[in-house]
Enzyme design. Structure first.
Site, PDB file in Angstrom:
ATOM      1  CE1 TYR A 362      39.201  32.768  36.504  1.00 32.00           C
ATOM      2  CE2 TYR A 362      40.743  32.076  38.201  1.00 32.00           C
ATOM      3  CZ  TYR A 362      39.547  31.910  37.530  1.00 32.00           C
ATOM      4  OH  TYR A 362      38.720  30.887  37.881  1.00 32.00           O
ATOM      5  CD  GLU A 363      42.496  31.557  31.746  1.00 30.48           C
ATOM      6  OE1 GLU A 363      42.177  31.493  30.554  1.00 30.48           O
ATOM      7  OE2 GLU A 363      42.701  30.549  32.464  1.00 30.48           O
ATOM      8  N   GLY A 364      42.616  37.763  31.834  1.00 36.36           N
ATOM      9  CA  GLY A 364      42.243  39.038  31.221  1.00 36.36           C
ATOM     10  C   GLY A 364      41.047  39.645  31.929  1.00 36.36           C
TER      11      GLY A 364
END
Ligand code: CAA
Length: 380
Positions: A362-364
Site C-alpha cells: 500500500y501507498e505505492g
C-alpha cells in the site's frame, strides 16, 4: 552531524511504547483473529494527541514534527500494525493533506475534528483498475456549476467503514488527463454514497478495509481541495509524506519481530544451551539488527528532510522500499527462530509476518517506489 534524539523525542517514544504495551498488546491477537477494529484504542490515541501529531494546535493538533510522528509509528507498529495504519492514514494522508492544501473552511469544518481523533478520515485513490496506475481514474466528478456529481468505485480503502470524512480522487475532464483530476471531500451519509463489504485480509486484520461506491453523489464545489485540476498533484504530494509513515510502520514491524526473536533465543534451549549461543541463530540476529538500523536511518532521514522543508519524494520512497523489505525478511526470520512456536498465534511473530506484507503494497508498491527512485536519480 548529531544522531542523538532530543529529550522530547525520547519522551514521545516512551509514551508510544507504554501505550503499545498497556493498551494495544492486550487483545491484539483477538482483534486480528476476529477482524475487530481498535475503536477504544483509537479514541484513547486521539485523547493523547496521536491522531493529529503534525497538525497545528489551532486545529486541535499536537504541532509536532515528522520525526516525532515516525518515532510514534515505529513504537505502535512493534505491537499492533492494524492500529498504526489507522494512525498513519489519519495523520499523514488526511490531516496533513487537508492542512497543507485545504481551505480555511475545510480546516475549521473537518481538520479540527480529525486531528483530535473525534472522527477519522480515509484517503480514496485506488480503484479496481487504477492501483499503481493512479492517473487512470474511472471515478468521475462531473462539474454541475456549484457542485460535482460523483460516480464510481474505490477499492481497498483503509478506514473505509469507520471514517466520517473521505478524500476522494476523481476525473472531471478526461481530455486533460491527470490535469483534469480533482480531490473532493465527501462526508459519510451523503446520498448515493455506499460502503461496500469489509475485506477479509491476510494481515492488518484489525483495520477496516472496504470498497466504496458513489452513485450520483452531489458534492458541493466548496468541498474541492485546491484549484480545478489539482487532484492528482494533491494525491502525489500527500502520498509522498504518507510513504514516510508506512516506512516507519515497516520499521516498527521489523523491530518488534526482532525484539521477540532476541528474547526467545535467549530463553529457548536446544542442544544443551540457549539457541542464541548457536551461530546459526546469532548470525540471523546480527543480520536483522544491522538491517533494522539501516532502515531506521533511512526513515529518520526522510522525516528530517520533510521537517527541513527539503524535497522528500526520493528519501521517502527509499525509506519505504527498504524498510518494507526489512520488515518482510526480519519477520520471516523471527518466525524461523521461534521454530514451531513461531507458527502459533500466541507468540505474535506470525502476525507480524502477515502484517509486514502490506507495507510492500500500500501507498505505492515496492515496484512503484523503484519508479519514483529511478526517475529521480536519472533526472538529476
Ligand atoms: N509530487 C508532485 N507532483 C508529482 C509527484 C509528486 N510526488 N509525482 C508525480 N507528480 C506529477 C508529475 O510532475 C506530473 O505532473 P506534470 O505533468 O505537471 O509534470 C504528474 O504528477 C503525473 O506524473 P507522471 O507522469 O510521473 O505519472 P505516471 O502516470 O507515470 O505515474 C506514479 C507516476 C509515481 C507511478 C504514480 O502513478 C504513483 O505514485 N502510483 C502509485 C499510487 C499509489 O501510491 N497508490 C496507493 C494508494 S493509496 C493507499 O494505499 C492509502 C491507504 O489506504 C493505505
Amino acid at each position: 552531524m548529531d544522531f542523538s534524539l532530543s529529550e522530547e523525542h525520547e519522551m514521545i517514544r516512551q509514551a508510544a511504547r507504554d501505550f503499545a504495551q498497556n493498551e494495544l498488546l492486550p487483545g491484539v491477537i483477538e482483534r486480528d483473529e476476529n477482524q475487530i477494529f481498535p475503536k477504544e484504542q483509537i479514541k484513547k490515541l486521539g485523547e493523547l494527541g496521536f491522531m493529529g501529531m503534525m497538525t497545528d494546535p489551532e486545529y486541535n493538533g499536537s504541532g509536532m514534527d515528522t520525526l516525532s510522528y515516525v518515532i510514534a509509528m515505529e513504537e505502535l507498529s512493534k505491537v499492533d500494525a492494524s492500529t498504526s495504519v489507522v494512525v498513519s492514514v489519519n495523520n499523514s494522508l488526511v490531516c496533513w493533506g487537508l492542512e497543507t492544501f485545504g481551505s480555511k473552511e475545510h480546516k475549521e469544518k473537518y481538520l479540527s475534528r480529525l486531528a483530535s481523533g473525534e472522527i477519522i478520515g480515509a484517503f480514496c485513490l485506488s480503484e479496481p483498475e487504477a492501483g499503481s496506475d493512479a492517473t487512470s481514474q474511472k471515478t468521475t466528478a462531473i462539474d454541475h456549476g456549484d457542485h460535482y456529481i460523483l460516480n464510481g468505485t474505490k477499492n481497498w480503502i483503509t478506514n473505509g467503514g469507520t471514517a466520517e470524512v473521505y478524500l476522494v480522487i476523481a476525473q472531471t475532464d478526461r481530455e486533460k488527463g491527470h490535469k483534469g483530476i480533482n480531490a473532493l471531500i465527501v462526508e459519510k451519509g451523503m446520498p448515493g454514497f455506499e460502503i461496500g463489504p469489509k475485506e477479509n485480509k491476510l494481515g492488518i486484520r484489525g483495520s477496516d478495509t472496504h470498497s466504496l461506491n458513489f452513485n450520483d453523489v452531489k458534492v458541493p464545489k466548496e468541498n474541492r481541495i485546491g484549484d480545478d485540476g489539482f487532484g492528482f498533484k494533491f494525491a502525489m504530494k500527500t502520498l509522498s509524506g504518507g510513504r514516510i509513515g508506512i516506512a516507519a510502520q515497516a520499521l516498527g514491524i521489523a523491530a518488534g519481530a526482532y525484539e521477540l526473536a532476541l528474547k526467545y533465543s535467549k530463553e529457548r534451549k536446544a542442544f544443551g544451551t540457549e539457541i542464541a549461543n548457536h551461530q546459526a541463530i546469532a548470525f540471523k540476529l546480527a543480520d536483522m539488527h544491522t538491517q533494522i538500523e539501516a532502515a531506521r536511518h533511512l526513515v529518520y532521514k526522510a522525516a528530517w528532510d520533510k521537517d527541513q522543508g527539503k524535497n522528500y519524494d526520493l528519501s521517502g520512497a527509499m525509506a519505504k522500499l527498504y524498510a518494507s523489505q526489512v520488515a518482510m525478511e526480519t519477520s520471516v526470520e523471527a518466525v524461523q527462530i521461534h521454530g514451531g512456536n513461531g507458527f502459533v498465534k500466541e507468540y505474535h511473530v506470525e502476525r507480524l509476518m502477515r502484517d509486514a506484507k502490506i507495507t510492500q503494497i500500500y501507498e505505492g508498491t515496492s515496484e512503484i517506489q523503484k519508479i519514483v527512485i529511478s526517475r529521480s536519480i536519472l533526472r538529476n
